[in-house]
Write an enzyme that holds these catalytic residues in place. Structure first.
Site, PDB file in Angstrom:
ATOM      1  N   ASP A  81       0.768  -1.370  -0.017  1.00 34.41           N
ATOM      2  CA  ASP A  81       0.186  -0.084   0.070  1.00 34.41           C
ATOM      3  C   ASP A  81       0.871   1.287   0.062  1.00 34.41           C
ATOM      4  OD1 ASP A  81       0.798  -1.204   2.818  1.00 34.41           O
ATOM      5  OD2 ASP A  81      -0.187   1.129   3.524  1.00 34.41           O
ATOM      6  N   CYS A  82       2.032   1.046  -0.394  1.00 28.51           N
ATOM      7  CA  CYS A  82       3.115   2.450  -0.159  1.00 28.51           C
ATOM      8  C   CYS A  82       2.683   3.248  -1.368  1.00 28.51           C
ATOM      9  CB  CYS A  82       4.447   2.104  -0.290  1.00 28.51           C
ATOM     10  SG  CYS A  82       5.533   3.504  -0.191  1.00 28.51           S
ATOM     11  N   TRP A 126      -3.078   1.242   6.837  1.00 24.52           N
ATOM     12  CA  TRP A 126      -3.094   2.454   7.660  1.00 24.52           C
ATOM     13  C   TRP A 126      -4.043   2.093   8.883  1.00 24.52           C
ATOM     14  CZ3 TRP A 126      -1.980   7.350   7.098  1.00 24.52           C
ATOM     15  CH2 TRP A 126      -1.486   7.845   5.673  1.00 24.52           C
ATOM     16  N   VAL A 144      11.347   1.946   1.529  1.00 24.25           N
ATOM     17  CA  VAL A 144      10.955   1.664   0.132  1.00 24.25           C
ATOM     18  C   VAL A 144      10.139   2.845  -0.325  1.00 24.25           C
ATOM     19  CG1 VAL A 144      10.542  -0.764   0.251  1.00 24.25           C
ATOM     20  CG2 VAL A 144       8.669   0.544   0.848  1.00 24.25           C
ATOM     21  N   LYS A 152      -1.581   2.741  11.902  1.00 21.58           N
ATOM     22  CA  LYS A 152      -1.376   4.199  12.272  1.00 21.58           C
ATOM     23  C   LYS A 152      -2.396   4.758  12.919  1.00 21.58           C
ATOM     24  CE  LYS A 152       1.504   3.995   8.109  1.00 21.58           C
ATOM     25  NZ  LYS A 152       1.594   4.227   6.656  1.00 21.58           N
ATOM     26  N   SER A 167      11.430   8.537  -3.324  1.00 22.75           N
ATOM     27  CA  SER A 167      10.620   8.688  -4.742  1.00 22.75           C
ATOM     28  C   SER A 167      10.979   9.693  -5.467  1.00 22.75           C
ATOM     29  CB  SER A 167       9.171   8.406  -4.447  1.00 22.75           C
ATOM     30  OG  SER A 167       8.873   9.308  -3.540  1.00 22.75           O
TER      31      SER A 167
END
Length: 213
Positions: A19-20, A206, A60, A209, A73
């Site tokens: 899910d990144c 999520w 990542v 978090k 990124s």
């Protein structure tokens, strides 16, 4: 030669993309530029030694470009634009920061436990600002062609839709018609369909978090 990209594997499904959103931004760039790439799906709970050699912080995405592993990124996308300039995904400078406050506002509202902290209103302001911009310049942020800023926003808007509906029962107002059309346009692109995480993996990503907030 194909670009190698180490990405997050989905929790509980280590054979699919996780899910990144920053990883998806890189993959979107590669797909839009038709650059061949090889995926390495990384279990972030049990990182392999070779990956820690490539990414000492264990983060990542990292991409192997010209025999060198590159983190971040922002940096990866910039290098890809320089190395593979066609088709150009450069965003005109005056539009490069459009929507840049949506991610932080989304994260704050998602984690918020106080209904009176105005975090929902702050997110709505940012969404309305993007809708207004698209009304003037759309269908994409810089006009008729997709560009880097769209590929950065697309994963964030996808996460926003899924996570806020699940955890907050919040939905982007339908009267933001230009924003709704923009999301449909982005999410229907072949590059996006190919690189998106499944909704259940976005929610799982999520969950910790949100619970920790």
């Amino acid at each position: 030669m194909a670009i190698e990209v180490a990405v997050k594997a989905a929790v509980g499904a280590l054979n699919v993309i996780g899910d990144c959103p920053f990883t998806q931004r890189v993959l979107l760039t590669l797909e839009e530029k038709k650059v061949p790439y090889i995926l390495h799906l990384i279990n972030l709970s049990d990182k392999p030694c070779w990956f820690l050699g490539a990414s000492p912080e264990g983060k990542v995405p990292v991409a192997k470009i010209d025999r060198q592993w590159v983190p971040d990124s922002d940096v990866i996308v910039r290098i890809l634009e320089d190395k593979f300039p066609n088709p150009s995904l450069l965003t005109p400078p005056q539009f490069s920061s459009v929507g840049s406050k949506i991610g932080p506002a989304f994260g704050k509202f998602l984690r918020s436990k106080d209904p009176n902290d105005c975090s929902e209103q702050a997110l709505l302001r940012e969404l309305k600002a993007l809708d207004k911009h698209l009304m003037a310049y759309g269908p994409y942020v810089a006009g008729a062609k997709v560009s880097a800023v769209d590929l950065s926003l697309a994963p964030k808007l996808y996460h926003l839709d899924i996570a806020l509906a699940h955890f907050k029962n919040f939905h982007v107002p339908q009267n933001l018609a230009c924003l709704s059309a923009y999301k449909k346009l982005l999410f229907a692109r072949e590059s996006f369909v190919k690189t998106k995480a499944a909704p259940e993996h976005v929610i799982m990503g999520w969950e910790a978090k949100v619970n920790a907030a």
